[in-house]
Design an enzyme around this catalytic site. Structure first.
Site, PDB file in Angstrom:
ATOM      1  N   SER A  48       0.844  -1.192   0.000  1.00  0.00           N
ATOM      2  CA  SER A  48       0.000   0.000   0.000  1.00  0.00           C
ATOM      3  C   SER A  48       0.878   1.240   0.000  1.00  0.00           C
ATOM      4  O   SER A  48       2.062   1.159  -0.356  1.00  0.00           O
ATOM      5  CB  SER A  48      -0.944  -0.024   1.206  1.00  0.00           C
ATOM      6  N   ASN A  49       0.350   2.383   0.363  1.00  0.00           N
ATOM      7  CA  ASN A  49       1.148   3.622   0.392  1.00  0.00           C
ATOM      8  C   ASN A  49       0.624   4.532   1.500  1.00  0.00           C
ATOM      9  O   ASN A  49      -0.327   4.200   2.185  1.00  0.00           O
ATOM     10  CB  ASN A  49       1.102   4.301  -0.983  1.00  0.00           C
ATOM     11  N   HIS A  50       1.257   5.710   1.619  1.00  0.00           N
ATOM     12  CA  HIS A  50       0.978   6.573   2.773  1.00  0.00           C
ATOM     13  C   HIS A  50      -0.235   7.482   2.619  1.00  0.00           C
ATOM     14  O   HIS A  50      -0.470   8.316   3.474  1.00  0.00           O
ATOM     15  CB  HIS A  50       2.178   7.486   3.033  1.00  0.00           C
ATOM     16  N   SER A  51      -0.982   7.373   1.522  1.00  0.00           N
ATOM     17  CA  SER A  51      -2.072   8.332   1.315  1.00  0.00           C
ATOM     18  C   SER A  51      -3.093   8.261   2.469  1.00  0.00           C
ATOM     19  O   SER A  51      -3.543   7.186   2.844  1.00  0.00           O
ATOM     20  CB  SER A  51      -2.791   8.006   0.001  1.00  0.00           C
ATOM     21  N   ALA A  72      -4.492   7.351  -4.406  1.00  0.00           N
ATOM     22  CA  ALA A  72      -3.150   6.842  -4.665  1.00  0.00           C
ATOM     23  C   ALA A  72      -3.312   5.353  -4.957  1.00  0.00           C
ATOM     24  O   ALA A  72      -3.381   4.521  -4.044  1.00  0.00           O
ATOM     25  CB  ALA A  72      -2.268   7.068  -3.456  1.00  0.00           C
TER      26      ALA A  72
END
Ligand code: CTP
Length: 406
Positions: free
Chosen positions: A217-220, A284
């Site tokens: 996943s990512n930091h959004s 994102a």
């Protein structure tokens, strides 16, 4: 707007100020004063405990009205009608709001005048939580705040800083001028310029499962997309918010579709876009997903491990290819050659304009409440200063309004 109105944005507004038993109650005096200066008519209601932190005399003097604590006046038996007060108010502002009061509000408990008034109030309600950092972070408090937000209660987020306990962290009540600004913005009438339009907004991060335990996943945080969805709804648009995982409450008047993976987001966004007048692609989205998802937890072994990934749908590009004359707004998050990369995406994905975030700018990007962006279309660049994400959303939505005016 004439200058007098600009200087007194709460002129003629009725604010019911509820004060609960927190040390931050000392700031309620300044808050009351600022509300009066902004033109509001203020009535103050206190819980019995809050009188130990600030005197009713101070607040009666500042608000120029008697203070309400009990259901009836012990001197003369006059009844303080919680129903009438709730009807009188344009906004019921509870500041400071303790964890205890927030919990009771969320549960519908009405064991004092302040809470009874909350249950019968038909006006907008705003709370400014104030408490120790662990109380604020506690699952129960967070759940109560989410529940209240879902019911449409406005929450002025507490701030990080030194707390009365001596500890440092998040829980300090927002400053009075910030609380007043929140109330002003909430009560400001927005023209329903987008009435009749249906827009979809993608927001937050997608999650690509590797096995039952791990994911990519990512930091959004989703904050930017949620702020845009809220602003579009305030201006009368029908909004479908296709959301990856986030802890944010659904903005008032927005239809939310929760998704997990890029594939799910693609399906939900593509289906909603069929009938929509446009889309704002704020999510994102993972560009790659594991080819195989292990049904059982992967065990470690000696040596390296490889997860083979395949491309996901580029949601924005696919909607761009079929958008026709409809609106499509994109985002770009770049670390280098920012403007060139963003312009290339603008063309490639058929965006009408693109919002460029540069990770190089301090205060811009993922988790924070501020953002520094440049709006780029085929005619040029508009660089905005560092702003609160809500204000960035206002600027983006103003551009969207101009698109539909053409
Ligand atoms: N986007 C999307 N679906 C994807 C990837 C991106 O809808 N699978 C959207 C984002 O919501 C954003 C825009 O496309 O509006 C730009 O995303 P970004 O990841 O920066 O662009 P990419 O095309 O992935 O370019 P690159 O990876 O080369 O930076």
């Amino acid at each position: 707007m004439d200058s007098e109105h600009a200087a007194r944005p709460l002129e003629g507004r009725h604010i019911l100020l509820g004060i609960t038993g927190s040390i931050a109650a000392y700031k309620a005096a300044v808050l009351c004063r600022l509300l009066k200066t902004a033109g509001a008519d203020v009535r103050v209601m206190m819980t019995p405990l809050s009188k130990q932190f600030i005197t009713p005399l101070t607040l009666a003097t500042l608000s120029k009205n008697p203070i309400l604590v009990e259901f009836f006046d012990p001197e003369n038996g006059a009844w303080n009608s919680h129903v009438a007060l709730g009807e009188w108010a344009d906004c019921y502002l509870i500041a400071p709001a303790t964890a205890n009061t927030l919990a009771k509000m969320a549960a519908g408990i009405a064991d004092n005048l302040l809470l009874t008034t909350y249950l019968s109030a038909r006006c907008r309600v705003v709370v400014a939580p104030a408490m120790d950092l662990d109380m604020y972070a506690h699952h129960a408090t967070q759940q109560n705040l989410r529940r209240l937000a879902e019911q449409g209660v406005g929450i002025v987020e507490p701030q990080e800083g030194e707390l009365a306990s001596g500890l440092t962290g998040k829980g300090r009540m927002a400053e009075p001028h910030q609380i007043v600004a929140f109330v002003e913005e909430m009560l400001a009438e927005k023209k329903k310029t987008l009435a009749g339009k249906h827009l979809i907004v993608t927001a937050g991060a997608t999650i690509e499962q590797i096995d039952p335990v791990r994911f990519i996943s990512n930091h959004s945080s989703g904050k930017m997309g949620y702020a845009i969805a809220a602003e579009l709804a305030l201006r009368g648009a029908r909004v479908t918010l296709v959301s990856g995982r986030t802890a944010l409450p659904t903005p008032a008047g927005v239809e939310r579709v929760d998704v997990l993976s890029a594939e799910e987001m693609y399906r939900a966004a593509a289906a909603a876009f069929e009938e929509a007048d446009g889309g704002v692609m704020c999510a994102a989205v993972a560009d790659y997903t594991p080819v195989e998802v292990s049904p059982t937890k992967l065990k470690k072994s000696e040596g390296e491990m490889t997860v083979t990934l395949r491309r996901t749908h580029d949601i924005a590009a696919e909607l761009g290819a079929r958008k026709g004359k409809r609106l499509l707004v994109g985002f770009a998050l770049e670390t280098d050659q920012e403007a060139d990369n963003a312009e290339a995406k603008l063309i490639r994905k058929h965006f009408d304009f693109i919002v460029l975030n540069s990770l190089r700018d301090p205060g811009a990007g993922f988790r924070g409440d501020t953002n520094k962006v440049t709006l780029i279309d085929r005619r040029g660049h508009e660089e905005l200063p560092l702003m609160n994400k809500r204000d960035v959303a206002v600027r983006i939505v103003e551009r969207i309004e101009r698109f539909f005016e053409r």
